[in-house]
Design a protein around this motif. Sequence first.
Motif, PDB file in Angstrom:
ATOM      1  N   MET A   1       0.850  -1.199   0.000  1.00 35.53           N
ATOM      2  CA  MET A   1       0.000   0.000   0.000  1.00 35.53           C
ATOM      3  C   MET A   1       0.882   1.245   0.000  1.00 35.53           C
ATOM      4  O   MET A   1       1.764   1.393   0.847  1.00 35.53           O
ATOM      5  N   THR A   2       0.645   2.135  -0.964  1.00 37.73           N
ATOM      6  CA  THR A   2       1.423   3.369  -1.036  1.00 37.73           C
ATOM      7  C   THR A   2       0.927   4.360   0.020  1.00 37.73           C
ATOM      8  O   THR A   2      -0.181   4.233   0.553  1.00 37.73           O
ATOM      9  N   TRP A   3       1.763   5.359   0.325  1.00 34.25           N
ATOM     10  CA  TRP A   3       1.359   6.383   1.286  1.00 34.25           C
ATOM     11  C   TRP A   3       0.139   7.145   0.789  1.00 34.25           C
ATOM     12  O   TRP A   3      -0.745   7.509   1.568  1.00 34.25           O
ATOM     13  N   ASP A   4       0.092   7.383  -0.519  1.00 37.67           N
ATOM     14  CA  ASP A   4      -1.042   8.107  -1.096  1.00 37.67           C
ATOM     15  C   ASP A   4      -2.340   7.337  -0.869  1.00 37.67           C
ATOM     16  O   ASP A   4      -3.370   7.912  -0.484  1.00 37.67           O
ATOM     17  N   ALA A   5      -2.294   6.024  -1.066  1.00 40.12           N
ATOM     18  CA  ALA A   5      -3.478   5.192  -0.846  1.00 40.12           C
ATOM     19  C   ALA A   5      -3.838   5.133   0.633  1.00 40.12           C
ATOM     20  O   ALA A   5      -5.016   5.158   1.002  1.00 40.12           O
ATOM     21  N   PHE A   6      -2.814   5.066   1.482  1.00 39.10           N
ATOM     22  CA  PHE A   6      -3.053   5.046   2.926  1.00 39.10           C
ATOM     23  C   PHE A   6      -3.751   6.319   3.381  1.00 39.10           C
ATOM     24  O   PHE A   6      -4.725   6.274   4.141  1.00 39.10           O
ATOM     25  N   PHE A   7      -3.258   7.462   2.918  1.00 41.81           N
ATOM     26  CA  PHE A   7      -3.857   8.738   3.324  1.00 41.81           C
ATOM     27  C   PHE A   7      -5.305   8.853   2.845  1.00 41.81           C
ATOM     28  O   PHE A   7      -6.146   9.428   3.529  1.00 41.81           O
ATOM     29  N   GLU A   8      -5.584   8.291   1.658  1.00 42.74           N
ATOM     30  CA  GLU A   8      -6.956   8.313   1.166  1.00 42.74           C
ATOM     31  C   GLU A   8      -7.831   7.351   1.988  1.00 42.74           C
ATOM     32  O   GLU A   8      -8.983   7.665   2.298  1.00 42.74           O
ATOM     33  N   LEU A   9      -7.272   6.209   2.355  1.00 41.73           N
ATOM     34  CA  LEU A   9      -8.017   5.223   3.140  1.00 41.73           C
ATOM     35  C   LEU A   9      -8.435   5.789   4.489  1.00 41.73           C
ATOM     36  O   LEU A   9      -9.572   5.598   4.937  1.00 41.73           O
ATOM     37  N   VAL A  10      -7.522   6.505   5.151  1.00 38.25           N
ATOM     38  CA  VAL A  10      -7.814   7.040   6.493  1.00 38.25           C
ATOM     39  C   VAL A  10      -8.389   8.453   6.416  1.00 38.25           C
ATOM     40  O   VAL A  10      -8.620   9.083   7.446  1.00 38.25           O
ATOM     41  N   GLU A  11      -8.610   8.942   5.191  1.00 38.24           N
ATOM     42  CA  GLU A  11      -9.229  10.255   4.965  1.00 38.24           C
ATOM     43  C   GLU A  11      -8.498  11.347   5.742  1.00 38.24           C
ATOM     44  O   GLU A  11      -9.068  12.066   6.554  1.00 38.24           O
ATOM     45  N   ILE A  12      -7.200  11.458   5.439  1.00 39.58           N
ATOM     46  CA  ILE A  12      -6.320  12.358   6.179  1.00 39.58           C
ATOM     47  C   ILE A  12      -6.768  13.818   6.082  1.00 39.58           C
ATOM     48  O   ILE A  12      -6.546  14.614   7.006  1.00 39.58           O
ATOM     49  N   LYS A  13      -7.448  14.179   4.981  1.00 39.18           N
ATOM     50  CA  LYS A  13      -7.860  15.573   4.791  1.00 39.18           C
ATOM     51  C   LYS A  13      -8.930  15.996   5.797  1.00 39.18           C
ATOM     52  O   LYS A  13      -9.132  17.191   6.023  1.00 39.18           O
ATOM     53  N   ALA A  14      -9.624  15.034   6.389  1.00 34.96           N
ATOM     54  CA  ALA A  14     -10.695  15.361   7.339  1.00 34.96           C
ATOM     55  C   ALA A  14     -10.228  15.316   8.787  1.00 34.96           C
ATOM     56  O   ALA A  14     -11.045  15.376   9.705  1.00 34.96           O
ATOM     57  N   LYS A  15      -8.909  15.237   9.018  1.00 34.10           N
ATOM     58  CA  LYS A  15      -8.417  15.075  10.381  1.00 34.10           C
ATOM     59  C   LYS A  15      -8.490  16.354  11.213  1.00 34.10           C
ATOM     60  O   LYS A  15      -8.190  16.338  12.413  1.00 34.10           O
ATOM     61  N   THR A  16      -8.901  17.463  10.601  1.00 29.78           N
ATOM     62  CA  THR A  16      -9.145  18.673  11.393  1.00 29.78           C
ATOM     63  C   THR A  16     -10.257  18.415  12.407  1.00 29.78           C
ATOM     64  O   THR A  16     -10.351  19.118  13.411  1.00 29.78           O
ATOM     65  N   ALA A  17     -11.075  17.381  12.136  1.00 30.38           N
ATOM     66  CA  ALA A  17     -12.177  17.051  13.040  1.00 30.38           C
ATOM     67  C   ALA A  17     -11.678  16.652  14.417  1.00 30.38           C
ATOM     68  O   ALA A  17     -12.417  16.764  15.392  1.00 30.38           O
ATOM     69  N   SER A  18     -10.422  16.196  14.535  1.00 31.85           N
ATOM     70  CA  SER A  18      -9.897  15.846  15.851  1.00 31.85           C
ATOM     71  C   SER A  18      -8.875  16.856  16.357  1.00 31.85           C
ATOM     72  O   SER A  18      -8.751  17.059  17.571  1.00 31.85           O
ATOM     73  N   ILE A  19      -8.148  17.513  15.463  1.00 31.03           N
ATOM     74  CA  ILE A  19      -7.082  18.426  15.892  1.00 31.03           C
ATOM     75  C   ILE A  19      -7.644  19.712  16.486  1.00 31.03           C
ATOM     76  O   ILE A  19      -7.217  20.154  17.565  1.00 31.03           O
ATOM     77  N   PHE A  20      -8.620  20.334  15.829  1.00 24.33           N
ATOM     78  CA  PHE A  20      -9.102  21.627  16.297  1.00 24.33           C
ATOM     79  C   PHE A  20      -9.892  21.555  17.612  1.00 24.33           C
ATOM     80  O   PHE A  20      -9.731  22.441  18.463  1.00 24.33           O
ATOM     81  N   PRO A  21     -10.740  20.541  17.844  1.00 24.74           N
ATOM     82  CA  PRO A  21     -11.343  20.449  19.177  1.00 24.74           C
ATOM     83  C   PRO A  21     -10.301  20.275  20.282  1.00 24.74           C
ATOM     84  O   PRO A  21     -10.478  20.777  21.397  1.00 24.74           O
ATOM     85  N   PHE A  22      -9.218  19.587  19.964  1.00 25.98           N
ATOM     86  CA  PHE A  22      -8.115  19.434  20.916  1.00 25.98           C
ATOM     87  C   PHE A  22      -7.478  20.784  21.228  1.00 25.98           C
ATOM     88  O   PHE A  22      -7.282  21.146  22.398  1.00 25.98           O
ATOM     89  N   LEU A  23      -7.172  21.550  20.190  1.00 23.25           N
ATOM     90  CA  LEU A  23      -6.575  22.874  20.394  1.00 23.25           C
ATOM     91  C   LEU A  23      -7.529  23.800  21.138  1.00 23.25           C
ATOM     92  O   LEU A  23      -7.112  24.566  22.018  1.00 23.25           O
TER      93      LEU A  23
END
Length: 306
Positions: free
Chosen positions: A1-23
Amino acid sequence: MTWDAFFELVEIKAKTASIFPFLLGILYCLWNLPAAPKDWGSWLIFIIAAFLFNMAVDANDNYQDYRRALKNGAEKFRLETNVIGTRHLSLSQVGWLTVALVAGGAMLGLWLVARTGWPLLWLGIFCFLVGILYAAGPWPIAGLPVGEFFSGFTMGTMIMLITVYVGVGASQTLTAPTLTGVLLASSPLAFAIGALLLANNIADWQEDLTLHRHTIVSYLGQRGGLIFWYLLYLAAAGGLMASAALHVLPLLSLLALICVPKVVKNCRAFTALPEKKPRFHLAVQNLAIISLCVTVATGLGVLFRF
């Protein structure tokens, strides 16, 4: 599995959903509990654990959707929409990767329990169950009309509450004023996160019916879903204004309302063509814009104590 496929699998672009509530949780502590000692080490452990588990939830969502498509004969969805099919990923590999991400997040979570106390275990179990049952089981949360509530409350409010808990301890957190304050202060992000899932359900409502997923859009219809989508953004703005008015957040946090014209523009564009590929990125963009503006504006308020 390439990194590009991994990032798409885990939907890395939507990770603001966890970072900003933390901040925002850290800023809440600095604003409302300035004299309390801050445990920065626990904060670091928690954000890594939350990030790992968030990735696991999204990977599991894609894994379960692919299996459900196999079972229901939804070949178009399986081969042309789901990342496992479009990227030709091994279903077994994706399954074990999801287990590894869950295990990593769980071990860090147990370390945090040892550092902070047993109440965190129960908060973590709630988030863990919602995350796993979001896509797994006979009645996954993502396919029910309560998906928006659970995603917004868990990713917005619970992440912020745990951030406050691990940072300043139970004696400062588990009080009626703090619990009420966190519920109110987290509402802009919680409603925005719920709106993101709703936009996804609006765009996918026909595919969801094929997969036997009865989201709130299947009851409201696409037009009713769009009206509800706008109401969630109004609720986010209302929560921000109420938080500032009650001094739960700094008055300068209202500067976040500068994002309203852009959010409205994106909403109108999505409403004109509520489909996944051409316009769903606008809903993702709305979440990022709202989260960034609320966090930065609150940070300025904490910095200038206003």
